[in-house]
Design an enzyme around this catalytic site. Structure first.
Site, PDB file in Angstrom:
ATOM      1  N   ASN A  86       0.861  -1.185   0.000  1.00  0.00           N
ATOM      2  CA  ASN A  86       0.000   0.000   0.000  1.00  0.00           C
ATOM      3  C   ASN A  86       0.895   1.232   0.000  1.00  0.00           C
ATOM      4  O   ASN A  86       1.466   1.592   1.017  1.00  0.00           O
ATOM      5  CB  ASN A  86      -0.900  -0.012   1.247  1.00  0.00           C
ATOM      6  CG  ASN A  86      -1.710   1.262   1.360  1.00  0.00           C
ATOM      7  OD1 ASN A  86      -1.855   2.005   0.389  1.00  0.00           O
ATOM      8  ND2 ASN A  86      -2.255   1.526   2.542  1.00  0.00           N
ATOM      9  N   TRP A  87       0.989   1.859  -1.175  1.00  0.00           N
ATOM     10  CA  TRP A  87       1.883   3.027  -1.287  1.00  0.00           C
ATOM     11  C   TRP A  87       1.267   4.291  -0.691  1.00  0.00           C
ATOM     12  O   TRP A  87       1.929   5.324  -0.631  1.00  0.00           O
ATOM     13  CB  TRP A  87       2.244   3.262  -2.761  1.00  0.00           C
ATOM     14  CG  TRP A  87       3.324   2.359  -3.269  1.00  0.00           C
ATOM     15  CD1 TRP A  87       3.996   1.400  -2.568  1.00  0.00           C
ATOM     16  CD2 TRP A  87       3.875   2.339  -4.592  1.00  0.00           C
ATOM     17  NE1 TRP A  87       4.927   0.779  -3.376  1.00  0.00           N
ATOM     18  CE2 TRP A  87       4.872   1.340  -4.618  1.00  0.00           C
ATOM     19  CE3 TRP A  87       3.620   3.059  -5.764  1.00  0.00           C
ATOM     20  CZ2 TRP A  87       5.616   1.060  -5.768  1.00  0.00           C
ATOM     21  CZ3 TRP A  87       4.353   2.776  -6.904  1.00  0.00           C
ATOM     22  CH2 TRP A  87       5.342   1.782  -6.903  1.00  0.00           C
ATOM     23  N   LYS A  88       0.003   4.234  -0.282  1.00  0.00           N
ATOM     24  CA  LYS A  88      -0.684   5.426   0.245  1.00  0.00           C
ATOM     25  C   LYS A  88      -0.479   6.588  -0.739  1.00  0.00           C
ATOM     26  O   LYS A  88      -0.500   6.366  -1.947  1.00  0.00           O
ATOM     27  CB  LYS A  88      -0.181   5.763   1.642  1.00  0.00           C
ATOM     28  CG  LYS A  88      -0.120   4.531   2.549  1.00  0.00           C
ATOM     29  CD  LYS A  88       0.115   4.869   3.972  1.00  0.00           C
ATOM     30  CE  LYS A  88       0.413   3.595   4.752  1.00  0.00           C
ATOM     31  NZ  LYS A  88       0.042   3.675   6.142  1.00  0.00           N
ATOM     32  N   HIS A 132      -9.611   0.859   4.892  1.00  0.00           N
ATOM     33  CA  HIS A 132      -8.281   1.048   5.490  1.00  0.00           C
ATOM     34  C   HIS A 132      -8.402   2.013   6.670  1.00  0.00           C
ATOM     35  O   HIS A 132      -9.218   2.936   6.654  1.00  0.00           O
ATOM     36  CB  HIS A 132      -7.313   1.607   4.441  1.00  0.00           C
ATOM     37  CG  HIS A 132      -5.901   1.667   4.928  1.00  0.00           C
ATOM     38  ND1 HIS A 132      -5.442   2.719   5.691  1.00  0.00           N
ATOM     39  CD2 HIS A 132      -4.878   0.790   4.814  1.00  0.00           C
ATOM     40  CE1 HIS A 132      -4.172   2.485   5.997  1.00  0.00           C
ATOM     41  NE2 HIS A 132      -3.808   1.326   5.483  1.00  0.00           N
ATOM     42  N   GLU A 172      -6.794   4.494   7.610  1.00  0.00           N
ATOM     43  CA  GLU A 172      -6.701   5.936   7.308  1.00  0.00           C
ATOM     44  C   GLU A 172      -7.995   6.445   6.674  1.00  0.00           C
ATOM     45  O   GLU A 172      -8.398   7.594   6.892  1.00  0.00           O
ATOM     46  CB  GLU A 172      -5.474   6.213   6.417  1.00  0.00           C
ATOM     47  CG  GLU A 172      -4.200   6.099   7.245  1.00  0.00           C
ATOM     48  CD  GLU A 172      -3.000   5.551   6.502  1.00  0.00           C
ATOM     49  OE1 GLU A 172      -2.963   5.621   5.268  1.00  0.00           O
ATOM     50  OE2 GLU A 172      -2.096   5.033   7.178  1.00  0.00           O
ATOM     51  N   GLU A 224      -5.542  -5.119  10.511  1.00  0.00           N
ATOM     52  CA  GLU A 224      -4.561  -4.047  10.677  1.00  0.00           C
ATOM     53  C   GLU A 224      -4.868  -3.269  11.949  1.00  0.00           C
ATOM     54  O   GLU A 224      -5.684  -2.329  11.933  1.00  0.00           O
ATOM     55  CB  GLU A 224      -4.635  -3.089   9.486  1.00  0.00           C
ATOM     56  CG  GLU A 224      -4.283  -3.730   8.164  1.00  0.00           C
ATOM     57  CD  GLU A 224      -3.662  -2.711   7.225  1.00  0.00           C
ATOM     58  OE1 GLU A 224      -2.502  -2.911   6.859  1.00  0.00           O
ATOM     59  OE2 GLU A 224      -4.314  -1.717   6.902  1.00  0.00           O
ATOM     60  N   GLY A 236       2.039   2.326  10.658  1.00  0.00           N
ATOM     61  CA  GLY A 236       2.942   3.461  10.494  1.00  0.00           C
ATOM     62  C   GLY A 236       3.597   3.914  11.790  1.00  0.00           C
ATOM     63  O   GLY A 236       4.167   4.997  11.855  1.00  0.00           O
ATOM     64  N   SER A 291       3.209  -2.003  10.445  1.00  0.00           N
ATOM     65  CA  SER A 291       4.664  -1.962  10.662  1.00  0.00           C
ATOM     66  C   SER A 291       5.358  -3.291  10.371  1.00  0.00           C
ATOM     67  O   SER A 291       6.333  -3.639  11.041  1.00  0.00           O
ATOM     68  CB  SER A 291       4.973  -1.457  12.074  1.00  0.00           C
ATOM     69  OG  SER A 291       4.484  -0.131  12.235  1.00  0.00           O
ATOM     70  N   GLY A 320       2.747  -0.911   4.309  1.00  0.00           N
ATOM     71  CA  GLY A 320       2.801   0.485   3.880  1.00  0.00           C
ATOM     72  C   GLY A 320       4.237   0.946   3.729  1.00  0.00           C
ATOM     73  O   GLY A 320       4.882   0.747   2.701  1.00  0.00           O
ATOM     74  N   GLY A 321       4.782   1.538   4.806  1.00  0.00           N
ATOM     75  CA  GLY A 321       6.105   2.166   4.761  1.00  0.00           C
ATOM     76  C   GLY A 321       7.194   1.300   4.144  1.00  0.00           C
ATOM     77  O   GLY A 321       7.991   1.782   3.324  1.00  0.00           O
TER      78      GLY A 321
END
Ligand code: PEP
Length: 250
Positions: free
Chosen positions: A10-12, A97, A99, A169, A175, A214, A235-236
């Site tokens: 997930n590149w956001k 998600h 966010e 999640e 994150g 994470s 993600g990150g």
């Protein structure tokens, strides 16, 4: 077609089209075709075409979008439909998600409408569920996850539920550098697996349940070895090609 553990990036809101091309030049060298797993990229919608272009000839790597609206078209400024996502090359969509839920106020009933819209358009929903830190501390993890799972799949055909992907999640892990212990993730995944069986029977035996929060190259192996953890949503650590390739090779 989903095979083996699923590694979803997930590149956001990161990576322009130009960044994506540079990323793929390194990633594709470092990640050779593997028939025993599924790799999915969720780039920003405006970057999707350039990722699709870079992946020509690599049908083993799949694409998704990070959000859709539930209507097929209309006066919804700034939104995109499932049909548009499909036309652009997406076969998956992230729904619910954390966010979207906690930054943009997406509600349970909207996740249901988005799952239904994706299925109608022939896109696989990847429904995300997970508790906030205060909910975990109050012992409400299972209740929150079950509420979100039931709401997101409400009124869907059991066969459709069986075709979905679920991601657990925990919000406190996304994150933040705090990862759930593999056994804690596994316990929640088992709760999800049992509920999927109640909702849609045996056809959910193979439904992938991913962990996200994470995950990185150091903890990926332990996480995907845990019972009922069928892959990772990252993600990150998916933003650097070398790091993401090493996670996808786990
Ligand atoms: C995510 O965005 O779904 C996620 C899990 O992020 P991170 O890996 O950065 O925690």
């Amino acid at each position: 077609m989903i095979r083996g553990p699923v590694f979803a990036a997930n590149w956001k809101m990161n990576h322009t089209s130009r960044d994506a091309k540079t990323f793929m030049r390194t990633f594709l060298v470092q990640y050779a075709r593997r028939p025993d797993r599924t790799v999915i990229f969720f780039p920003p919608a405006l970057t999707l075409a350039s990722v699709a272009d870079a992946l020509k000839g690599r049908q083993d790597i799949l694409l998704g979008v990070q959000n859709i609206h539930w209507e097929a078209k209309g006066a919804f400024t700034g939104e995109q439909s499932a049909e548009m996502a499909k036309e652009a090359g997406a076969t998956f969509v992230l729904i619910g998600h954390s966010e979207r839920r906690h930054v943009f106020g997406e509600r349970d009933e909207e996740t249901q409408k988005k799952c239904a819209a994706a299925l109608r358009a022939g896109i696989t929903p990847l429904l995300c569920v997970g508790e906030k830190l205060e909910e975990r501390e109050r012992g409400e993890t299972d209740a929150v996850v079950l509420r979100q799972l039931r709401a997101g799949t409400a009124a869907l055909d059991p066969a459709a539920i069986g075709s979905m992907i679920i991601a657990y999640e925990p919000v406190w892990a996304i994150g933040t550098g705090k990862t759930a212990q593999p056994e804690d993730a596994s316990a929640v995944h088992s709760v999800i697996r049992r509920e999927l069986a109640v909702l849609a029977g045996d056809r959910t035996k193979e439904t992938p349940i991913l962990y996200g929060g994470s995950a990185n190259a150091g903890n990926a192996a332990a996480l995907i070895s845990a019972e009922n953890v069928d892959g990772l949503l990252v993600g990150g650590a998916s933003l650097e090609p070398e790091v993401w390739a090493s996670i996808a090779r786990t």
